[in-house]
Write an enzyme that holds these catalytic residues in place. Structure first.
Site, mmCIF file in Angstrom:
data_model
loop_
_atom_site.group_PDB
_atom_site.id
_atom_site.type_symbol
_atom_site.label_atom_id
_atom_site.label_comp_id
_atom_site.label_asym_id
_atom_site.label_seq_id
_atom_site.Cartn_x
_atom_site.Cartn_y
_atom_site.Cartn_z
ATOM 1 N N ARG A 170 0.516 -4.919 -6.036
ATOM 2 C CA ARG A 170 0.428 -6.209 -5.335
ATOM 3 C C ARG A 170 0.856 -7.243 -6.376
ATOM 4 O O ARG A 170 0.329 -7.266 -7.481
ATOM 5 C CB ARG A 170 -1.005 -6.502 -4.897
ATOM 6 C CG ARG A 170 -1.637 -5.370 -4.105
ATOM 7 C CD ARG A 170 -1.371 -5.462 -2.628
ATOM 8 N NE ARG A 170 -1.986 -4.326 -1.947
ATOM 9 C CZ ARG A 170 -1.659 -3.928 -0.741
ATOM 10 N NH1 ARG A 170 -0.710 -4.542 -0.055
ATOM 11 N NH2 ARG A 170 -2.245 -2.919 -0.180
ATOM 12 N N THR A 192 4.225 2.330 5.540
ATOM 13 C CA THR A 192 2.806 1.938 5.579
ATOM 14 C C THR A 192 2.100 2.798 6.617
ATOM 15 O O THR A 192 2.694 3.156 7.636
ATOM 16 C CB THR A 192 2.638 0.442 5.943
ATOM 17 O OG1 THR A 192 1.261 0.200 6.252
ATOM 18 C CG2 THR A 192 3.451 0.018 7.148
ATOM 19 N N ASP A 233 2.306 -1.282 11.456
ATOM 20 C CA ASP A 233 2.298 -2.687 11.880
ATOM 21 C C ASP A 233 3.590 -3.414 11.517
ATOM 22 O O ASP A 233 3.584 -4.630 11.324
ATOM 23 C CB ASP A 233 1.086 -3.417 11.252
ATOM 24 C CG ASP A 233 1.111 -3.394 9.729
ATOM 25 O OD1 ASP A 233 1.948 -2.682 9.138
ATOM 26 O OD2 ASP A 233 0.277 -4.093 9.116
ATOM 27 N N GLY A 292 0.834 -1.205 0.000
ATOM 28 C CA GLY A 292 0.000 0.000 0.000
ATOM 29 C C GLY A 292 0.863 1.246 0.000
ATOM 30 O O GLY A 292 1.887 1.292 0.667
ATOM 31 N N ASP A 351 -0.199 1.760 8.441
ATOM 32 C CA ASP A 351 -0.756 0.877 9.477
ATOM 33 C C ASP A 351 0.068 0.810 10.767
ATOM 34 O O ASP A 351 -0.419 0.349 11.788
ATOM 35 C CB ASP A 351 -0.914 -0.542 8.928
ATOM 36 C CG ASP A 351 -1.869 -0.603 7.741
ATOM 37 O OD1 ASP A 351 -2.754 0.266 7.663
ATOM 38 O OD2 ASP A 351 -1.715 -1.508 6.901
ATOM 39 N N ARG A 377 -5.198 -2.547 9.329
ATOM 40 C CA ARG A 377 -5.206 -4.012 9.185
ATOM 41 C C ARG A 377 -5.431 -4.656 10.546
ATOM 42 O O ARG A 377 -6.468 -4.468 11.135
ATOM 43 C CB ARG A 377 -3.914 -4.496 8.525
ATOM 44 C CG ARG A 377 -3.913 -4.111 7.041
ATOM 45 C CD ARG A 377 -3.371 -5.216 6.211
ATOM 46 N NE ARG A 377 -1.930 -5.210 6.298
ATOM 47 C CZ ARG A 377 -1.152 -5.922 5.499
ATOM 48 N NH1 ARG A 377 -1.681 -6.685 4.580
ATOM 49 N NH2 ARG A 377 0.138 -5.863 5.622
ATOM 50 N N ASP A 400 4.913 -5.127 5.900
ATOM 51 C CA ASP A 400 5.504 -6.420 6.264
ATOM 52 C C ASP A 400 5.518 -7.409 5.106
ATOM 53 O O ASP A 400 6.436 -8.222 4.989
ATOM 54 C CB ASP A 400 4.840 -7.007 7.522
ATOM 55 C CG ASP A 400 3.332 -7.003 7.444
ATOM 56 O OD1 ASP A 400 2.779 -6.550 6.417
ATOM 57 O OD2 ASP A 400 2.699 -7.465 8.405
HETATM 58 P P1 ATP Z 1 0.731 -2.670 3.426
HETATM 59 O O1 ATP Z 1 0.838 -3.252 4.799
HETATM 60 O O2 ATP Z 1 0.813 -1.197 3.437
HETATM 61 O O3 ATP Z 1 -0.420 -3.171 2.628
HETATM 62 P P2 ATP Z 1 2.656 -4.607 2.468
HETATM 63 O O4 ATP Z 1 4.052 -4.448 2.009
HETATM 64 O O5 ATP Z 1 2.450 -5.420 3.697
HETATM 65 O O6 ATP Z 1 2.059 -3.154 2.608
HETATM 66 P P3 ATP Z 1 1.611 -6.704 0.759
HETATM 67 O O7 ATP Z 1 0.623 -6.649 -0.356
HETATM 68 O O8 ATP Z 1 1.381 -7.651 1.869
HETATM 69 O O9 ATP Z 1 1.762 -5.204 1.267
HETATM 70 O O10 ATP Z 1 3.054 -7.059 0.135
HETATM 71 C C1 ATP Z 1 3.562 -6.330 -0.961
HETATM 72 C C2 ATP Z 1 4.217 -7.260 -1.952
HETATM 73 O O11 ATP Z 1 5.341 -7.934 -1.345
HETATM 74 C C3 ATP Z 1 3.340 -8.388 -2.458
HETATM 75 O O12 ATP Z 1 2.429 -7.994 -3.453
HETATM 76 C C4 ATP Z 1 4.402 -9.349 -2.990
HETATM 77 O O13 ATP Z 1 4.883 -8.938 -4.244
HETATM 78 C C5 ATP Z 1 5.517 -9.209 -1.961
HETATM 79 N N1 ATP Z 1 5.427 -10.291 -0.960
HETATM 80 C C6 ATP Z 1 4.525 -10.422 0.040
HETATM 81 N N2 ATP Z 1 4.713 -11.564 0.728
HETATM 82 C C7 ATP Z 1 5.766 -12.181 0.156
HETATM 83 C C8 ATP Z 1 6.458 -13.423 0.398
HETATM 84 N N3 ATP Z 1 6.091 -14.253 1.374
HETATM 85 N N4 ATP Z 1 7.507 -13.738 -0.400
HETATM 86 C C9 ATP Z 1 7.875 -12.914 -1.395
HETATM 87 N N5 ATP Z 1 7.260 -11.755 -1.683
HETATM 88 C C10 ATP Z 1 6.230 -11.384 -0.927
#
Ligand code: ATP
Length: 319
Positions: free
Chosen positions: A72, A125, A129, A11, A127, A171, A103
Protein backbone atom coordinates in the site's frame (compact mmCIF):
# COMPACT_ATOMS: atom_id res chain seq x y z
CA UNK A 1 7.17 -1.65 -28.36
CA UNK A 2 10.41 -3.15 -27.03
CA UNK A 3 10.34 -2.94 -23.23
CA UNK A 4 7.47 -3.19 -20.80
CA UNK A 5 7.12 -3.43 -17.03
CA UNK A 6 4.83 -5.44 -14.79
CA UNK A 7 3.81 -4.97 -11.15
CA UNK A 8 1.29 -6.31 -8.66
CA UNK A 9 -0.45 -3.87 -6.33
CA UNK A 10 -3.02 -3.68 -3.54
CA UNK A 11 -4.15 -6.84 -1.77
CA UNK A 12 -2.52 -10.01 -3.04
CA UNK A 13 -4.73 -12.49 -4.86
CA UNK A 14 -4.17 -16.10 -5.94
CA UNK A 15 -3.36 -16.14 -9.64
CA UNK A 16 -1.31 -12.94 -9.69
CA UNK A 17 1.82 -15.06 -10.26
CA UNK A 18 0.20 -16.83 -13.18
CA UNK A 19 -0.65 -13.42 -14.68
CA UNK A 20 2.94 -12.15 -14.34
CA UNK A 21 4.21 -15.38 -15.85
CA UNK A 22 1.89 -14.97 -18.82
CA UNK A 23 2.99 -11.36 -19.32
CA UNK A 24 6.66 -12.37 -19.27
CA UNK A 25 6.36 -15.37 -21.53
CA UNK A 26 4.08 -13.73 -24.08
CA UNK A 27 6.33 -10.68 -24.25
CA UNK A 28 9.48 -12.74 -24.68
CA UNK A 29 7.83 -14.69 -27.50
CA UNK A 30 7.39 -11.35 -29.29
CA UNK A 31 10.94 -10.17 -28.62
CA UNK A 32 9.76 -7.68 -25.98
CA UNK A 33 11.82 -7.35 -22.76
CA UNK A 34 9.97 -7.37 -19.45
CA UNK A 35 10.95 -5.58 -16.25
CA UNK A 36 9.48 -6.72 -12.95
CA UNK A 37 8.79 -4.07 -10.33
CA UNK A 38 9.07 -5.17 -6.68
CA UNK A 39 6.33 -4.23 -4.20
CA UNK A 40 3.96 -2.38 -6.50
CA UNK A 41 3.98 1.40 -6.82
CA UNK A 42 6.32 1.63 -3.80
CA UNK A 43 9.07 -0.24 -5.64
CA UNK A 44 8.29 1.71 -8.80
CA UNK A 45 9.01 4.92 -6.94
CA UNK A 46 12.11 3.48 -5.26
CA UNK A 47 13.37 2.24 -8.63
CA UNK A 48 13.44 -1.40 -7.53
CA UNK A 49 13.04 -2.71 -11.04
CA UNK A 50 14.72 -5.76 -12.59
CA UNK A 51 14.61 -7.45 -15.94
CA UNK A 52 12.81 -10.79 -15.84
CA UNK A 53 14.00 -13.81 -17.81
CA UNK A 54 11.89 -16.76 -18.81
CA UNK A 55 13.11 -18.87 -15.85
CA UNK A 56 12.36 -16.08 -13.36
CA UNK A 57 8.71 -17.05 -13.66
CA UNK A 58 9.28 -20.80 -13.51
CA UNK A 59 7.53 -22.81 -10.82
CA UNK A 60 5.10 -20.03 -10.07
CA UNK A 61 1.88 -20.93 -11.83
CA UNK A 62 0.65 -22.92 -8.83
CA UNK A 63 1.74 -20.47 -6.13
CA UNK A 64 -0.58 -18.11 -4.24
CA UNK A 65 0.33 -14.54 -3.33
CA UNK A 66 2.63 -12.58 -5.59
CA UNK A 67 6.36 -13.25 -5.86
CA UNK A 68 6.87 -9.64 -6.99
CA UNK A 69 5.43 -8.45 -3.69
CA UNK A 70 2.76 -5.83 -3.19
CA UNK A 71 2.39 -2.73 -1.04
CA UNK A 72 0.00 0.00 0.00
CA UNK A 73 1.65 3.23 -1.04
CA UNK A 74 -0.78 6.16 -0.66
CA UNK A 75 1.97 8.62 -1.65
CA UNK A 76 1.41 7.49 -5.23
CA UNK A 77 -1.61 9.81 -5.29
CA UNK A 78 0.87 12.72 -5.46
CA UNK A 79 1.78 13.80 -8.96
CA UNK A 80 5.43 14.53 -8.08
CA UNK A 81 5.84 10.94 -6.81
CA UNK A 82 4.35 9.55 -9.99
CA UNK A 83 6.60 11.78 -12.09
CA UNK A 84 9.64 10.25 -10.37
CA UNK A 85 8.23 6.79 -10.99
CA UNK A 86 7.82 7.57 -14.69
CA UNK A 87 11.40 8.86 -14.77
CA UNK A 88 12.60 5.53 -13.29
CA UNK A 89 10.70 3.57 -15.94
CA UNK A 90 12.07 5.75 -18.75
CA UNK A 91 15.62 5.22 -17.44
CA UNK A 92 15.11 1.50 -17.93
CA UNK A 93 13.75 2.14 -21.40
CA UNK A 94 10.29 0.94 -20.44
CA UNK A 95 7.48 2.15 -22.69
CA UNK A 96 4.41 0.69 -20.97
CA UNK A 97 3.37 -0.93 -17.71
CA UNK A 98 1.03 -3.80 -16.86
CA UNK A 99 -0.60 -3.23 -13.44
CA UNK A 100 -2.25 -6.21 -11.74
CA UNK A 101 -4.47 -5.16 -8.83
CA UNK A 102 -7.80 -3.86 -7.65
CA UNK A 103 -9.60 -0.58 -8.24
CA UNK A 104 -7.09 1.44 -6.19
CA UNK A 105 -4.31 0.09 -8.37
CA UNK A 106 -6.36 0.97 -11.46
CA UNK A 107 -6.48 4.58 -10.21
CA UNK A 108 -2.68 4.65 -10.16
CA UNK A 109 -2.59 3.15 -13.67
CA UNK A 110 -5.14 5.70 -14.88
CA UNK A 111 -3.06 8.59 -13.51
CA UNK A 112 0.15 7.28 -15.11
CA UNK A 113 -1.67 6.90 -18.42
CA UNK A 114 -3.00 10.47 -18.15
CA UNK A 115 0.59 11.62 -17.58
CA UNK A 116 1.65 10.03 -20.87
CA UNK A 117 2.84 6.64 -19.65
CA UNK A 118 0.49 3.97 -21.05
CA UNK A 119 -0.69 1.30 -18.63
CA UNK A 120 -2.85 -1.78 -18.96
CA UNK A 121 -4.79 -2.87 -15.88
CA UNK A 122 -5.51 -6.49 -15.06
CA UNK A 123 -8.12 -7.14 -12.35
CA UNK A 124 -6.35 -8.96 -9.50
CA UNK A 125 -8.33 -9.07 -6.27
CA UNK A 126 -10.43 -11.63 -4.43
CA UNK A 127 -13.19 -9.03 -3.94
CA UNK A 128 -14.57 -9.14 -7.51
CA UNK A 129 -15.19 -5.42 -7.21
CA UNK A 130 -13.48 -4.18 -10.38
CA UNK A 131 -15.47 -2.59 -13.21
CA UNK A 132 -15.35 -3.96 -16.75
CA UNK A 133 -15.06 -7.64 -15.89
CA UNK A 134 -17.40 -10.38 -14.72
CA UNK A 135 -14.63 -11.97 -12.65
CA UNK A 136 -11.33 -10.88 -11.15
CA UNK A 137 -8.21 -12.99 -10.82
CA UNK A 138 -8.33 -14.64 -7.38
CA UNK A 139 -12.08 -14.50 -6.83
CA UNK A 140 -12.81 -18.17 -7.56
CA UNK A 141 -9.95 -19.42 -5.40
CA UNK A 142 -11.20 -17.31 -2.51
CA UNK A 143 -14.73 -18.59 -3.14
CA UNK A 144 -13.52 -22.18 -2.81
CA UNK A 145 -11.68 -21.28 0.41
CA UNK A 146 -14.81 -19.69 1.87
CA UNK A 147 -16.93 -22.70 0.87
CA UNK A 148 -14.49 -25.04 2.55
CA UNK A 149 -14.60 -22.95 5.75
CA UNK A 150 -18.42 -22.81 5.79
CA UNK A 151 -18.64 -26.57 5.19
CA UNK A 152 -16.54 -27.08 8.32
CA UNK A 153 -18.65 -24.66 10.34
CA UNK A 154 -21.79 -26.43 9.17
CA UNK A 155 -20.53 -29.73 10.64
CA UNK A 156 -20.10 -28.24 14.08
CA UNK A 157 -23.28 -26.14 13.87
CA UNK A 158 -25.44 -29.11 13.05
CA UNK A 159 -23.75 -31.28 15.69
CA UNK A 160 -24.06 -28.71 18.46
CA UNK A 161 -27.29 -26.95 17.41
CA UNK A 162 -25.58 -23.63 16.96
CA UNK A 163 -25.96 -20.59 14.82
CA UNK A 164 -22.87 -19.53 12.88
CA UNK A 165 -22.22 -16.05 11.56
CA UNK A 166 -19.50 -16.05 8.92
CA UNK A 167 -17.88 -12.75 7.98
CA UNK A 168 -16.63 -12.85 4.40
CA UNK A 169 -14.31 -10.45 2.57
CA UNK A 170 -15.30 -8.37 -0.45
CA UNK A 171 -14.95 -4.81 0.84
CA UNK A 172 -18.17 -3.19 -0.42
CA UNK A 173 -19.00 -5.94 -2.93
CA UNK A 174 -21.25 -8.84 -1.95
CA UNK A 175 -20.26 -11.23 -4.77
CA UNK A 176 -18.06 -13.46 -2.63
CA UNK A 177 -20.74 -13.64 0.07
CA UNK A 178 -23.58 -14.33 -2.38
CA UNK A 179 -21.81 -17.06 -4.28
CA UNK A 180 -20.41 -18.65 -1.11
CA UNK A 181 -23.89 -18.56 0.31
CA UNK A 182 -25.40 -20.39 -2.64
CA UNK A 183 -22.56 -22.90 -2.74
CA UNK A 184 -22.70 -23.66 0.97
CA UNK A 185 -26.45 -23.49 1.45
CA UNK A 186 -26.29 -20.72 4.03
CA UNK A 187 -29.66 -19.69 5.49
CA UNK A 188 -29.13 -15.94 5.48
CA UNK A 189 -27.15 -13.69 3.15
CA UNK A 190 -26.29 -10.13 4.08
CA UNK A 191 -24.45 -7.96 1.59
CA UNK A 192 -23.54 -4.26 1.52
CA UNK A 193 -25.53 -3.57 -1.64
CA UNK A 194 -28.82 -4.45 0.10
CA UNK A 195 -28.44 -2.62 3.39
CA UNK A 196 -28.88 -4.33 6.72
CA UNK A 197 -32.00 -4.51 8.85
CA UNK A 198 -30.75 -6.13 12.04
CA UNK A 199 -34.12 -6.36 13.74
CA UNK A 200 -35.70 -8.16 10.81
CA UNK A 201 -32.79 -10.63 10.62
CA UNK A 202 -32.92 -11.43 14.33
CA UNK A 203 -36.72 -11.82 14.22
CA UNK A 204 -36.53 -14.23 11.28
CA UNK A 205 -33.76 -16.27 12.91
CA UNK A 206 -35.80 -16.38 16.14
CA UNK A 207 -38.98 -17.43 14.25
CA UNK A 208 -37.02 -20.23 12.57
CA UNK A 209 -35.79 -21.46 15.94
CA UNK A 210 -39.33 -21.38 17.33
CA UNK A 211 -40.46 -23.40 14.31
CA UNK A 212 -37.91 -26.05 15.23
CA UNK A 213 -34.80 -25.11 13.26
CA UNK A 214 -31.76 -26.30 15.19
CA UNK A 215 -28.92 -24.65 13.34
CA UNK A 216 -28.35 -21.82 10.87
CA UNK A 217 -25.57 -20.20 8.91
CA UNK A 218 -25.56 -16.46 8.34
CA UNK A 219 -23.18 -15.29 5.62
CA UNK A 220 -22.33 -11.59 5.85
CA UNK A 221 -19.87 -9.33 4.04
CA UNK A 222 -17.20 -7.49 6.03
CA UNK A 223 -17.82 -3.87 7.11
CA UNK A 224 -21.61 -4.33 7.33
CA UNK A 225 -21.80 -4.68 11.11
CA UNK A 226 -19.92 -5.88 14.19
CA UNK A 227 -20.51 -9.63 13.86
CA UNK A 228 -19.47 -10.48 17.43
CA UNK A 229 -22.03 -8.05 18.83
CA UNK A 230 -24.63 -9.41 16.42
CA UNK A 231 -23.89 -12.97 17.63
CA UNK A 232 -24.55 -11.92 21.23
CA UNK A 233 -27.87 -10.30 20.31
CA UNK A 234 -29.02 -13.34 18.32
CA UNK A 235 -28.04 -15.67 21.15
CA UNK A 236 -29.96 -13.55 23.66
CA UNK A 237 -33.14 -13.66 21.54
CA UNK A 238 -33.03 -17.28 20.38
CA UNK A 239 -31.39 -19.05 23.29
CA UNK A 240 -29.22 -20.92 20.78
CA UNK A 241 -25.45 -20.61 21.10
CA UNK A 242 -24.29 -18.24 18.36
CA UNK A 243 -20.70 -17.79 17.24
CA UNK A 244 -19.19 -15.32 14.81
CA UNK A 245 -16.23 -16.39 12.68
CA UNK A 246 -14.25 -13.76 10.82
CA UNK A 247 -12.51 -15.62 8.02
CA UNK A 248 -10.02 -12.81 7.43
CA UNK A 249 -6.86 -13.23 5.46
CA UNK A 250 -7.09 -17.00 5.06
CA UNK A 251 -9.38 -16.04 2.17
CA UNK A 252 -6.60 -14.26 0.35
CA UNK A 253 -4.00 -17.01 0.33
CA UNK A 254 -3.66 -20.47 -1.08
CA UNK A 255 -3.01 -22.34 -4.26
CA UNK A 256 -4.89 -20.70 -7.14
CA UNK A 257 -7.72 -22.82 -8.50
CA UNK A 258 -7.85 -23.92 -12.13
CA UNK A 259 -10.20 -21.12 -13.16
CA UNK A 260 -7.93 -18.40 -11.76
CA UNK A 261 -4.80 -19.88 -13.32
CA UNK A 262 -6.43 -20.03 -16.73
CA UNK A 263 -8.03 -16.58 -16.41
CA UNK A 264 -4.75 -15.02 -15.24
CA UNK A 265 -2.86 -16.67 -18.09
CA UNK A 266 -5.38 -15.44 -20.66
CA UNK A 267 -5.47 -11.92 -19.29
CA UNK A 268 -1.70 -11.59 -18.91
CA UNK A 269 -1.16 -12.72 -22.45
CA UNK A 270 -3.92 -10.47 -23.78
CA UNK A 271 -2.39 -7.42 -22.07
CA UNK A 272 0.85 -7.95 -23.99
CA UNK A 273 -1.06 -8.53 -27.25
CA UNK A 274 -2.77 -5.17 -26.77
CA UNK A 275 0.47 -3.36 -25.98
CA UNK A 276 2.19 -4.89 -28.98
CA UNK A 277 -0.67 -3.56 -31.14
CA UNK A 278 0.03 -0.10 -29.71
CA UNK A 279 -3.06 -0.12 -27.50
CA UNK A 280 -2.59 1.43 -24.03
CA UNK A 281 -4.66 3.01 -21.29
CA UNK A 282 -6.97 0.02 -21.16
CA UNK A 283 -8.12 -2.47 -18.58
CA UNK A 284 -8.69 -6.09 -19.43
CA UNK A 285 -11.75 -8.05 -18.42
CA UNK A 286 -13.72 -11.18 -19.15
CA UNK A 287 -17.37 -10.59 -19.98
CA UNK A 288 -19.80 -13.30 -21.10
CA UNK A 289 -16.77 -15.60 -21.40
CA UNK A 290 -14.90 -13.34 -23.83
CA UNK A 291 -11.76 -11.31 -23.20
CA UNK A 292 -12.54 -7.62 -23.52
CA UNK A 293 -10.76 -4.34 -22.91
CA UNK A 294 -12.13 -0.98 -21.88
CA UNK A 295 -10.75 2.51 -21.52
CA UNK A 296 -9.31 2.50 -18.02
CA UNK A 297 -10.57 6.02 -17.24
CA UNK A 298 -14.04 5.22 -18.49
CA UNK A 299 -14.10 1.95 -16.53
CA UNK A 300 -13.19 3.68 -13.27
CA UNK A 301 -15.41 6.71 -13.73
CA UNK A 302 -18.47 5.49 -15.58
CA UNK A 303 -18.84 1.74 -15.58
CA UNK A 304 -21.30 0.46 -13.02
CA UNK A 305 -20.87 -3.01 -11.61
CA UNK A 306 -24.33 -4.50 -11.93
CA UNK A 307 -25.55 -6.16 -8.74
CA UNK A 308 -26.11 -9.89 -9.20
CA UNK A 309 -29.78 -9.74 -8.24
CA UNK A 310 -30.58 -13.14 -9.78
CA UNK A 311 -27.94 -14.86 -7.65
CA UNK A 312 -28.99 -12.89 -4.58
CA UNK A 313 -32.61 -14.01 -5.09
CA UNK A 314 -31.39 -17.60 -5.36
CA UNK A 315 -29.79 -17.41 -1.90
CA UNK A 316 -33.15 -16.94 -0.20
CA UNK A 317 -35.10 -19.17 -2.57
CA UNK A 318 -32.89 -22.14 -1.76
CA UNK A 319 -32.23 -21.39 1.90
P1 ATP B 1 -7.63 -4.56 -3.22
O1 ATP B 1 -8.99 -4.15 -3.68
O2 ATP B 1 -7.37 -6.00 -3.45
O3 ATP B 1 -7.27 -4.13 -1.85
P2 ATP B 1 -6.50 -2.27 -4.58
O4 ATP B 1 -5.65 -2.17 -5.79
O5 ATP B 1 -7.86 -1.66 -4.67
O6 ATP B 1 -6.56 -3.80 -4.20
P3 ATP B 1 -5.52 -0.13 -2.88
O7 ATP B 1 -4.73 -0.18 -1.62
O8 ATP B 1 -6.79 0.62 -2.90
O9 ATP B 1 -5.71 -1.65 -3.32
O10 ATP B 1 -4.58 0.50 -4.03
C1 ATP B 1 -3.29 -0.01 -4.26
C2 ATP B 1 -2.32 1.12 -4.50
O11 ATP B 1 -2.69 1.86 -5.69
C3 ATP B 1 -2.27 2.17 -3.41
O12 ATP B 1 -1.52 1.79 -2.29
C4 ATP B 1 -1.63 3.33 -4.17
O13 ATP B 1 -0.24 3.16 -4.30
C5 ATP B 1 -2.27 3.22 -5.55
N1 ATP B 1 -3.42 4.14 -5.66
C6 ATP B 1 -4.63 4.01 -5.08
N2 ATP B 1 -5.42 5.07 -5.35
C7 ATP B 1 -4.69 5.90 -6.13
C8 ATP B 1 -4.93 7.18 -6.74
N3 ATP B 1 -6.09 7.82 -6.60
N4 ATP B 1 -3.93 7.74 -7.47
C9 ATP B 1 -2.75 7.11 -7.60
N5 ATP B 1 -2.46 5.93 -7.04
C10 ATP B 1 -3.40 5.32 -6.32
Amino acid sequence: IKKIGVLTSGGDAPGMNAAVRAVVRTALSKGVDVYGVWDGYLGLHQNRIEQLARHDVSDLINRGGTFLGSARFPEFKEESVRREAIENMRQHGMEALVVIGGDGSYMGAKRLTEMGFPCIGLPGTIDNDVAGTDFTIGFHTALNTVLDAIDRLRDTCSSHHRIAIVEIMGRYCGDLTIMASIGSGAEFTIVPEKGFDEESLIQTVADDVTAGKKHSIIAITEHVTDVSALAKRIEARTGLETRATILGHIQRGGVPCAFDRVLASQMGSYAVELLSQGVGGRCVGIQSNKLVHHDIVDAIENMPRPFKQDLYDLTSLLA
